[in-house]
Design an enzyme around this catalytic site. Sequence first.
Site, short mmCIF file in Angstrom:
data_model
loop_
_atom_site.label_atom_id
_atom_site.label_comp_id
_atom_site.label_asym_id
_atom_site.label_seq_id
_atom_site.Cartn_x
_atom_site.Cartn_y
_atom_site.Cartn_z
CG ASP A 1 13.93 -13.52 -26.97
OD1 ASP A 1 13.39 -12.57 -26.37
OD2 ASP A 1 14.62 -14.38 -26.37
N GLY B 1 14.21 -15.65 -16.64
CA GLY B 1 14.08 -17.10 -16.51
C GLY B 1 13.37 -17.50 -15.23
CG HIS C 1 12.18 -10.96 -15.59
ND1 HIS C 1 13.19 -10.41 -16.33
CD2 HIS C 1 11.12 -11.12 -16.43
CE1 HIS C 1 12.77 -10.23 -17.58
NE2 HIS C 1 11.52 -10.64 -17.67
CD GLU D 1 7.20 -13.13 -14.88
OE1 GLU D 1 6.58 -13.22 -15.94
OE2 GLU D 1 8.45 -13.13 -14.84
#
Length: 408
Positions: free
Chosen positions: A22, A216, A243, A246
Amino acid sequence: MPRYSAEFIKDMPKSDLHLHLDGSLRLDSLIEMAKRSNVTLPSDSVAGLKELVFKDRYQNLGEYLHCFQYTCAVLRDPENLEQAAYELALDNQAEGVNYIEVRFAPQLLIDLSRGIDFDQIMHAVNNGLKRAMQQYNATEAVLSGQKPPFYYGIINCAMRMFGNKGFSPYYTNLFQLMRDFAPMDVIKLAAMELVRASVRLRDGEGIPIVGLDLAGQEAGYPAGKFKEVYEYAHQHFLLKTLHAGEAYGAESVFEAITECYADRIGHGYSMFMPEMIKDPAIVDKSKYISNLASYIADKRIAIEVCLTSNLQTNPAITDIRQHKFKAMLEHRIATVICTDNRLVSNTTVSKEYQLALDNFDVPLKRLKDMVAYGFKKSFFPGSYVEKRQYAKQCLEYFDRVAQRYGFI
């Protein structure tokens, strides 16, 4: 420091293991899809969208993430989704990328009111990627053994946070159905539903869903809260990336490894920032980071490095040479060069390699190692023996390309 030409980088075999569907649409296709789906964009020209939404620099992570509301809106349509997946594979093939792992959050795209469910979304993405793979692998260059074939895997992202409205029709409905549950319980339930559905489709219908990701907002939503979700993936041979490191420091990476069995880490750059360690029990922060880096290096837990994206979302990194990629190299960590989001970050795998090689000391042997990690640390959909064979084929091709450019 050897200088590697753009032509050499384009020709050498590459992979992309951290690639959000996306965030990687073609802009002209986004405009076309929006018209087809009656989605209003801030502009109906490529130049206008580049000025208003998809920029070269962003003020912060919030502005960066703002882009996704437009791409997700058009992707809640199986036809658009299949087109986006197909074009993404073609764009990678055009720049010499042999293997991609496409990730996205299916629950951001589900819209049951329009009959769009999880299975339909997964089939649409797989159909687009498979068509591009079959076309490429039927070319003379691949059939004759001149070039390695193209393969792909799909990674499904669970969201570590979402609100009770506005994130997607699926999440809004889930909160309405479970209004007496604590928000975190609803979020975890959605993640568990995702991992169960992923295993079912992989095993029952042969869709190459190869891994689970947690995406997220990192701060305030630690990986450890999703321990049971990752245990389910672990017990069903679904590989795991998160993730981590970060927007949150070394503890986030530690938790991803110890509580969620992470096989790879997405981003990981802030694990080298002692100032981001919050736990008061960690007194010697430098030693903690050093021990963690040593453990990751020893276990060959690969870090998916996304240089441009990190520059865009972290205002603290004002110069690429400040990026902790240097520390990763010094600690001999297995690093894989990735794009994150080709559209939102206005980048390609070749551009990311160029950025890394122009600014950090990477001799040819280290470069070949980095290329190798992209294949060896992939969640390849076949068996381990098949993966090794494919990696060997790609690395032999690397040697042929390096020879052609006078490096060997």
